[in-house]
Each structure stands twice: as C-alpha cells, then as structure tokens.
Design an enzyme around this catalytic site. Structure first.
Site, PDB file in Angstrom:
ATOM      1  N   HIS A   1      42.209  22.211  30.060  1.00  0.00           N
ATOM      2  CA  HIS A   1      43.675  22.078  30.114  1.00  0.00           C
ATOM      3  C   HIS A   1      44.355  23.434  29.951  1.00  0.00           C
ATOM      4  CE1 HIS A   1      42.869  17.836  29.637  1.00  0.00           C
ATOM      5  NE2 HIS A   1      42.295  18.043  28.472  1.00  0.00           N
TER       6      HIS A   1
ATOM      7  N   HIS B   1      46.763  29.180  22.479  1.00  0.00           N
ATOM      8  CA  HIS B   1      46.519  28.875  23.887  1.00  0.00           C
ATOM      9  C   HIS B   1      47.808  29.148  24.650  1.00  0.00           C
ATOM     10  CE1 HIS B   1      48.286  25.197  22.227  1.00  0.00           C
ATOM     11  NE2 HIS B   1      48.866  25.123  23.411  1.00  0.00           N
TER      12      HIS B   1
ATOM     13  N   HIS C   1      50.376  28.144  28.353  1.00  0.00           N
ATOM     14  CA  HIS C   1      50.770  27.282  29.466  1.00  0.00           C
ATOM     15  C   HIS C   1      51.391  28.201  30.514  1.00  0.00           C
ATOM     16  CE1 HIS C   1      50.444  23.639  26.846  1.00  0.00           C
ATOM     17  NE2 HIS C   1      50.742  24.524  25.917  1.00  0.00           N
TER      18      HIS C   1
ATOM     19  N   GLU D   1      56.910  25.851  28.760  1.00  0.00           N
ATOM     20  CA  GLU D   1      57.189  24.449  28.408  1.00  0.00           C
ATOM     21  C   GLU D   1      58.626  24.342  27.887  1.00  0.00           C
ATOM     22  OE1 GLU D   1      53.579  23.093  26.065  1.00  0.00           O
ATOM     23  OE2 GLU D   1      53.401  22.111  28.014  1.00  0.00           O
TER      24      GLU D   1
ATOM     25  N   HIS E   1      51.240  29.480  22.539  1.00  0.00           N
ATOM     26  CA  HIS E   1      51.379  28.602  21.380  1.00  0.00           C
ATOM     27  C   HIS E   1      50.345  28.972  20.319  1.00  0.00           C
ATOM     28  CE1 HIS E   1      53.374  25.273  23.984  1.00  0.00           C
ATOM     29  NE2 HIS E   1      54.246  26.198  23.580  1.00  0.00           N
TER      30      HIS E   1
ATOM     31  N   THR F   1      52.642  18.922  22.961  1.00  0.00           N
ATOM     32  CA  THR F   1      53.145  18.840  24.337  1.00  0.00           C
ATOM     33  C   THR F   1      52.087  18.317  25.308  1.00  0.00           C
ATOM     34  OG1 THR F   1      52.493  21.084  24.936  1.00  0.00           O
ATOM     35  CG2 THR F   1      54.692  20.788  23.930  1.00  0.00           C
ATOM     36  N   THR F   2      50.900  17.985  24.754  1.00  0.00           N
ATOM     37  CA  THR F   2      49.871  17.321  25.554  1.00  0.00           C
ATOM     38  C   THR F   2      49.425  16.074  24.807  1.00  0.00           C
ATOM     39  OG1 THR F   2      47.937  18.321  24.489  1.00  0.00           O
ATOM     40  CG2 THR F   2      48.974  19.584  26.268  1.00  0.00           C
TER      41      THR F   2
HETATM   42  N1  LIG Z   1      50.685  22.464  23.334  1.00  0.00           N
HETATM   43  S1  LIG Z   1      50.706  22.211  21.773  1.00  0.00           S
HETATM   44  O1  LIG Z   1      50.773  23.474  21.046  1.00  0.00           O
HETATM   45  O2  LIG Z   1      51.775  21.255  21.457  1.00  0.00           O
HETATM   46  C1  LIG Z   1      49.206  21.443  21.279  1.00  0.00           C
HETATM   47  C2  LIG Z   1      48.500  21.915  20.177  1.00  0.00           C
HETATM   48  C3  LIG Z   1      47.300  21.297  19.800  1.00  0.00           C
HETATM   49  C4  LIG Z   1      46.824  20.204  20.520  1.00  0.00           C
HETATM   50  C5  LIG Z   1      45.517  19.554  20.115  1.00  0.00           C
HETATM   51  C6  LIG Z   1      45.770  18.279  19.345  1.00  0.00           C
HETATM   52  C7  LIG Z   1      44.474  17.576  18.992  1.00  0.00           C
HETATM   53  C8  LIG Z   1      44.810  16.305  18.201  1.00  0.00           C
HETATM   54  O3  LIG Z   1      43.667  15.633  17.809  1.00  0.00           O
HETATM   55  C9  LIG Z   1      47.534  19.724  21.619  1.00  0.00           C
HETATM   56  C10 LIG Z   1      48.734  20.351  21.999  1.00  0.00           C
HETATM   57 ZN   LIG Z   2      50.637  24.322  23.918  1.00  0.00          ZN
END
Ligand SMILES: NS(=O)(=O)c1ccc(CCCCO)cc1
Ligand SMILES: [Zn+2]
Length: 258
Positions: A62, A92, A94, A104, A117, A196-197
């Site tokens: 992803h 990570h 996006h 995002e 992020h 956000t995922t």
């Molecule tokens: N794009 S984000 O920073 O919101 C983000 C951060 C971390 C995860 C992983 C969640 C795993 C739950 O078990 C998913 C999304």
């Molecule tokens: Zn993210």
C-alpha cells in the site's frame, strides 16, 4: 479481494467491509486555514528520534514504510496537542501518479504531490496494536511534500527502493533520523481523526505541519517506480495511494499559530 486504491477496491468501496468509513471522525480532511481556531494553549511539538531505533524499510503493498524499534521511549513525541508520551512506530508516504496530486490532507483545496506520515502510539497502552483502536491511541504527524530542489535526506530512502520494488519486499535500514524529514518550522494544525486506510479506526490525533518539505520531480518519479503488485504478478505501479478528504462532521481544527 483486498482493499486498495483502484475503482473496484478503492476509497469509495472501503465502507462495504469497513463501515466506519462513514464515521464521525474520518481522515483525511480539507484544512481551511481561515476556519481553523488559533489555540494559545497548544504547546510546541516535542519530537525526539533516535536513529539507532530505525530497523527496516518495507513495501507493504500500500505504501513504503520505515519501521522503528518501539520497545523503549527513545523515539517519541510529547507535548503539542497530546498528553503523555507517544512512541514512534513507523513512517510512510502517500503520493500521486503526477505532481499535481498525492497528499491526503489538502489545504484550502490544494493537493500536494505527497504526504509523509510519522505514526506514534500512546504508551498508556501496552503496544501499537492495542493503541491502534483506542480514541486516544495514536498521534500521526503529517508533513506535506512540495516540488523543489532535490532533498538529500529523502535520497537515502529512495536508494533503497530498487530492493523493495514489489509488495512484501523488505530490507534492513539502519541509522536513519526521521527528524531530517521535518520542516524547519513546526507550526501545525490539529484535529481528531482516523487512520486513512482500512481498518480506518477513529484513533488518531492528527498533527499536520503547515510548512512543507521539498522533493524534486525526479525524486517523486522514484516513488512511482514502486509496485502495488508482488514479484511475478503483472506489474502495477504504486501511485495514487491516497484517500480523498472526508466530511468534517462538525469537528474543529485548531492551529498552533496565528
Ligand atoms: N495513513 S495513516 O497514517 O492514517 C495509517 C497509519 C497506520 C496504519 C496501520 C494500522 C494497523 C491497525 O491494526 C494505517 C494507516
Ligand atoms: Zn498514512
């Protein structure tokens, strides 16, 4: 079929398996600076990262993710809008298929080419996994990337991309200091939101930096050489791995600056 960013498994479809997608505190959002409330009570962010906690870099199908040892407090976030101490777990990105989109969060409708992020978890809980589903479990620092000069700190990450091109690939990645990816000014907006995922848990205190960092257009092109697909499968470029802004549903966005 698992979730992704295509028409048949993307953000418009996530609600089918993750009904919280239509929840009251979903992320990302469009940040409208003129509607944010300046809060003099907000403290400056206190981020301290120890490069020796950097473990590896991974293509998780992803995004590209750099993971940290989180068995001590040596890489952590305190102050800002949060109380207590949150440990860095991973960071990570996006990004888009072209430089005109990819972030995002948006700022008065403006999309940036990418968004970083930095994911931290509240040490009042025993682990990241336990914290990830709690309303005060996570704090994510978001940093926008804009097109400019080559970013030498980003270059260290990009050099590893050739070895983690496809889904599931990971390689050791040591002594990287994530603070080199922070802007000079740490003014921020903050609001209560979500992952956000999927699983889209409403567990994130969002902290979005006003000042972007730069990446060159060539560096952005390097992100687009990564693949959503595993080795041996038809190559599927990892691009447009961003969720669009979600309804604010009455939430207040606070600003740490005037
Ligand atoms: N794009 S984000 O920073 O919101 C983000 C951060 C971390 C995860 C992983 C969640 C795993 C739950 O078990 C998913 C999304
Ligand atoms: Zn993210």
């Amino acid at each position: 079929m698992s979730w992704g960013y295509k028409a048949n498994n993307g953000p418009q479809k996530w609600v089918e398996n993750f009904p919280i997608a239509d929840g009251v505190r979903q992320s990302p959002i469009d940040i409208v600076p003129g509607q944010a409330s300046y809060d003099a009570g907000l403290k400056p962010l206190n981020l301290k990262y120890d490069p020796s906690t950097c473990l590896d870099i991974l293509n998780n199908g992803h995004s590209v993710q750099v993971t940290f040892a989180d068995d001590t407090d040596s890489s952590r976030l305190t102050d800002g809008p949060i109380s207590g101490l949150y440990r860095l777990k991973q960071f990570h990105f996006h990004w888009g298929a072209s430089d005109d989109k990819g972030s995002e969060h948006t700022v008065a409708g403006t999309k940036y080419p990418a968004e970083l992020h930095l994911v931290h978890w509240n040490t009042k809980y025993a682990s990241f996994s336990e914290a990830a589903s709690k309303p005060d479990g996570l704090a994510v620092v978001g940093v926008f990337l804009k097109i400019g000069g080559e970013n030498p700190n980003l270059q260290k990450l990009l050099k590893a991309f050739d070895t983690i091109k496809s889904k599931g690939k990971q390689t050791s990645f040591a002594n990287f200091d994530p603070s080199t990816l922070l802007p000079g000014c740490l003014d921020y907006w903050t609001y209560d939101g979500s992952l956000t995922t999927p699983p889209l848990y409403e567990s994130v205190t969002w902290i979005v930096c006003k000042e972007p960092i730069t990446a060159s257009s060539a560096q952005m092109a390097k992100f687009r050489t990564l693949l959503f697909s595993a080795d041996g499968a038809a190559p599927d470029c990892m691009v447009n791995n961003y969720r669009p802004p979600q309804p604010l549903k009455g939430r207040t966005v606070r600003a740490s600056f005037k």
